[in-house]
Design an enzyme around this catalytic site. Structure first.
Site, PDB file in Angstrom:
ATOM      1  N   LYS A 175      -1.635 -31.211  20.748  1.00 27.98           N
ATOM      2  CA  LYS A 175      -1.552 -32.646  20.458  1.00 27.98           C
ATOM      3  C   LYS A 175      -1.291 -33.437  21.735  1.00 27.98           C
ATOM      4  O   LYS A 175      -1.944 -34.441  22.010  1.00 27.98           O
ATOM      5  CB  LYS A 175      -0.459 -32.907  19.426  1.00 27.98           C
ATOM      6  CG  LYS A 175      -0.384 -34.356  18.941  1.00 27.98           C
ATOM      7  CD  LYS A 175       0.621 -34.479  17.821  1.00 27.98           C
ATOM      8  CE  LYS A 175       0.701 -35.911  17.312  1.00 27.98           C
ATOM      9  NZ  LYS A 175       1.662 -36.042  16.197  1.00 27.98           N
ATOM     10  N   GLU A 181       3.010 -23.234  26.940  1.00 24.81           N
ATOM     11  CA  GLU A 181       2.329 -21.981  26.603  1.00 24.81           C
ATOM     12  C   GLU A 181       0.813 -22.170  26.548  1.00 24.81           C
ATOM     13  O   GLU A 181       0.043 -21.336  27.029  1.00 24.81           O
ATOM     14  CB  GLU A 181       2.827 -21.450  25.256  1.00 24.81           C
ATOM     15  CG  GLU A 181       4.287 -21.037  25.238  1.00 24.81           C
ATOM     16  CD  GLU A 181       5.220 -22.164  24.819  1.00 24.81           C
ATOM     17  OE1 GLU A 181       6.361 -21.878  24.424  1.00 24.81           O
ATOM     18  OE2 GLU A 181       4.797 -23.339  24.884  1.00 24.81           O
ATOM     19  N   GLY A 236       1.844 -31.704  13.987  1.00 21.16           N
ATOM     20  CA  GLY A 236       1.158 -30.456  14.325  1.00 21.16           C
ATOM     21  C   GLY A 236       1.085 -29.480  13.171  1.00 21.16           C
ATOM     22  O   GLY A 236       0.054 -28.852  12.935  1.00 21.16           O
ATOM     23  N   ARG A 237       2.181 -29.339  12.421  1.00 19.11           N
ATOM     24  CA  ARG A 237       2.204 -28.362  11.327  1.00 19.11           C
ATOM     25  C   ARG A 237       1.410 -28.834  10.115  1.00 19.11           C
ATOM     26  O   ARG A 237       1.250 -28.087   9.153  1.00 19.11           O
ATOM     27  CB  ARG A 237       3.646 -28.040  10.937  1.00 19.11           C
ATOM     28  CG  ARG A 237       4.481 -29.238  10.540  1.00 19.11           C
ATOM     29  CD  ARG A 237       5.964 -28.867  10.476  1.00 19.11           C
ATOM     30  NE  ARG A 237       6.841 -30.016  10.288  1.00 19.11           N
ATOM     31  CZ  ARG A 237       7.255 -30.818  11.261  1.00 19.11           C
ATOM     32  NH1 ARG A 237       6.854 -30.606  12.506  1.00 19.11           N
ATOM     33  NH2 ARG A 237       8.068 -31.828  11.010  1.00 19.11           N
ATOM     34  N   GLU A 322      10.700 -26.149  10.153  1.00 15.31           N
ATOM     35  CA  GLU A 322      10.553 -27.166  11.182  1.00 15.31           C
ATOM     36  C   GLU A 322      10.598 -28.557  10.569  1.00 15.31           C
ATOM     37  O   GLU A 322      11.087 -29.508  11.186  1.00 15.31           O
ATOM     38  CB  GLU A 322       9.249 -26.975  11.962  1.00 15.31           C
ATOM     39  CG  GLU A 322       9.149 -27.877  13.186  1.00 15.31           C
ATOM     40  CD  GLU A 322       8.023 -27.492  14.121  1.00 15.31           C
ATOM     41  OE1 GLU A 322       8.259 -26.662  15.027  1.00 15.31           O
ATOM     42  OE2 GLU A 322       6.908 -28.012  13.952  1.00 15.31           O
ATOM     43  N   HIS A 352       8.445  -2.288  -1.141  1.00 14.52           N
ATOM     44  CA  HIS A 352       8.911  -1.076  -0.463  1.00 14.52           C
ATOM     45  C   HIS A 352       9.628  -1.415   0.840  1.00 14.52           C
ATOM     46  O   HIS A 352       9.814  -0.545   1.692  1.00 14.52           O
ATOM     47  CB  HIS A 352       7.721  -0.146  -0.187  1.00 14.52           C
ATOM     48  CG  HIS A 352       7.051   0.324  -1.442  1.00 14.52           C
ATOM     49  ND1 HIS A 352       7.380   1.499  -2.070  1.00 14.52           N
ATOM     50  CD2 HIS A 352       6.086  -0.252  -2.210  1.00 14.52           C
ATOM     51  CE1 HIS A 352       6.643   1.647  -3.155  1.00 14.52           C
ATOM     52  NE2 HIS A 352       5.841   0.599  -3.266  1.00 14.52           N
ATOM     53  N   LYS A 464      13.472 -25.979  25.390  1.00  8.82           N
ATOM     54  CA  LYS A 464      12.407 -26.135  26.387  1.00  8.82           C
ATOM     55  C   LYS A 464      12.950 -26.749  27.667  1.00  8.82           C
ATOM     56  O   LYS A 464      12.549 -26.372  28.779  1.00  8.82           O
ATOM     57  CB  LYS A 464      11.287 -27.008  25.822  1.00  8.82           C
ATOM     58  CG  LYS A 464      10.538 -26.413  24.644  1.00  8.82           C
ATOM     59  CD  LYS A 464       9.463 -27.374  24.170  1.00  8.82           C
ATOM     60  CE  LYS A 464       8.715 -26.849  22.966  1.00  8.82           C
ATOM     61  NZ  LYS A 464       7.678 -27.802  22.494  1.00  8.82           N
TER      62      LYS A 464
END
Length: 500
Positions: A175, A181, A236-237, A322, A352, A464
């Protein structure tokens, strides 16, 4: 693959409701009729209907950033005007749809696509690509879709080992186009292309970007005609419905992407127009709120009994935690409830793994069981296998609800463990879109009930900021780093250990 919803049974149990042909059954929530009435009354007193109207009408519901949250406009296939500050956003959205459609028809001979992004720029497209890969007879371009998110070069190395540089396309998704990253991984991929013999002109032809910061993308070296915009009113999400979902259209065709949007749009219309008492996102939100009040729950699980949805809980973790993992409300005061911890994985594998805790642990953990009516393959044994899969899903919910009495304490199951059942007619792009939109709208509803802003995420920034001086200290190679305002004594000692 048709986008038309299937017809479900008209006579649903009294504990069931349906939207976009997805059935929600709350029978095992153990909520009485009186308690439901009180929950709906609380929702009305909390002005939830007004919030829903504001959400879809472009009001600045993201108060801290003074923005609306109009991701629903990205899947508004009816193109009904959505007015933001006096302007209809739909022409801009439609233009992006047209450009995505055109690009789907342009790529020939592409073997690999490297989609670079992290968080909301990664989870939605990755989940959808993985889920739809299991759909029988889906049309696919057959490209290898690689998702590069982690700054750990192990992921980068694995991708570059298999990708063919001269037939690879690269989509950089951020964005802000400043995410550390993403930009570092993008630079590494560009270097790989150069080292593989591509000229700068050739590299320019294979780089694409999806961003709200077009000028920075251009400065990075992306040709303007290769930049797909999205907007600051899209979190963003919540962005998979935008050009962030470009890999979905490229892999499975723009028609399939439209079906994905259509399912989400159908759920939006249900959320916007249905009374609270019949509204799936609202009912799910109120059920979770009830369990918080009753049991003080701190976690809940989402268990899809479909291997194709194994990525769904990971996507949901970001959406819920978030959005709503906050202790301060919109009024600046501490809140009573916030997002529980979310976890899960595909059933019946999960049985399991950690179902022992569900059944006999001291903590009550509500569960969303998600099941699909139709098998996910055309294998000759598919019907028999799917019958066992569904049997396990239903049996686990029943056992958790009723428990078991026994003389031996080790054989006692306490029961009264709440759960929902969500039943999809089948898994395709339409119903996947509807499922994701259901949970998005539930997250927004919970935020409204908790008085939390679901559309900002200030808590992710502090780490950050602290990482920058730490990275500088690590880069120095010094084994004599001392504590400072930005590096405490424990971290300084750890840096010295790493530099030794």
């Amino acid at each position: 693959m048709s986008s038309k919803p299937m017809q479900i049974a008209k006579d649903l149990p009294t504990t069931s409701h349906a939207a976009a042909d997805i059935v929600l059954d709350t029978a095992y929530q153990n909520i009485s009729e009186l308690e439901w009435q009180e929950l709906f009354s609380f929702a009305k007193k909390s002005r939830l209907p007004e919030f829903i109207t504001d959400l879809f009408s472009g009001k600045h519901v993201n108060q801290s950033e003074d923005r609306p949250a109009l991701h629903s406009a990205l899947r508004n296939l009816s193109k009904t005007p959505v007015i933001l500050d006096g302007q209809d956003v739909m022409p801009s959205v439609t233009k992006v749809w047209q450009r995505m459609d055109a690009l789907c028809n342009q790529w020939v001979g592409v073997t690999d696509v490297i989609h670079i992004g992290i968080g909301g720029s990664d989870f939605g497209p990755r989940l959808t690509i993985e889920a739809l890969a299991h759909v029988s007879n889906i049309e696919s371009r057959g490209m290898r879709m690689h998702f590069l998110a982690n700054i750990d070069t192990a992921e980068l190395a694995r991708i570059l080992t298999h990708a063919l540089p001269h037939s690879t396309r690269v989509i950089i998704v951020s964005k802000s186009f400043t995410t550390l990253e993403t930009t570092m991984n993008a630079k590494a991929v560009v270097a790989w292309l150069k080292n593989s013999g591509l000229t700068q002109s050739q590299i320019n032809k294979v780089l694409f970007a999806v961003t709200a910061n077009i000028s920075v993308a251009k400065s990075f070296g992306i040709d303007e005609e290769h930049i797909f915009p999205f907007w600051d009113w899209v979190g963003g999400r919540y962005s998979v419905w935008s050009a962030v979902g470009l890999p979905i259209a490229l892999q499975y065709g723009f028609k399939t992407f439209e079906e994905f949007l259509a399912g989400a749009h159908a759920m939006d219309l249900h959320f916007r127009n249905s009374p609270l008492e019949d509204n799936l996102p609202v009912i799910m939100a109120l059920a979770l709120l009830h369990q918080q009040e009753k049991y003080d729950i701190k976690s809940y699980a989402a268990i899809p009994y479909a291997d194709a949805l194994d990525w769904f809980p990971k996507w949901l973790q970001q959406l819920d935690m978030e959005s709503n993992g906050k202790s301060i409300g919109k009024d600046g005061k501490p809140v009573k409830h916030s997002s529980p911890v979310v976890f899960g994985s595909a059933g019946s594998n999960a049985q399991h793994s950690y179902f022992q805790l569900f059944h006999q642990g001291p903590e009550v953990i509500p569960i969303d069981f998600i099941a699909v009516r139709k098998p996910m393959s055309n294998r000759p044994e598919a019907t028999a296998h799917h019958r066992i899969l569904l049997s396990n899903c239903l049996a686990q919910a029943q056992a958790l609800a009723h428990g078991k009495h026994a003389n031996n304490p080790n054989d006692v199951y306490p029961g009264k463990r709440p759960s929902n059942l969500l039943l999809l007619p089948e898994l395709n792009a339409y119903y996947l879109g509807a499922l994701l939109a259901l949970y998005e709208n539930r997250a927004a509803t919970l935020g409204a009930l908790w008085n939390i802003n679901s559309f900002d995420q200030p808590g992710v920034e502090y780490g950050k900021i602290l990482a920058k001086p730490i990275e500088k200290a690590l880069d120095s190679g010094s084994q004599h780093i001392d504590a400072s305002d930005s590096i405490d004594a424990v971290t300084a000692a750890r840096i010295n250990l790493l530099n030794s």
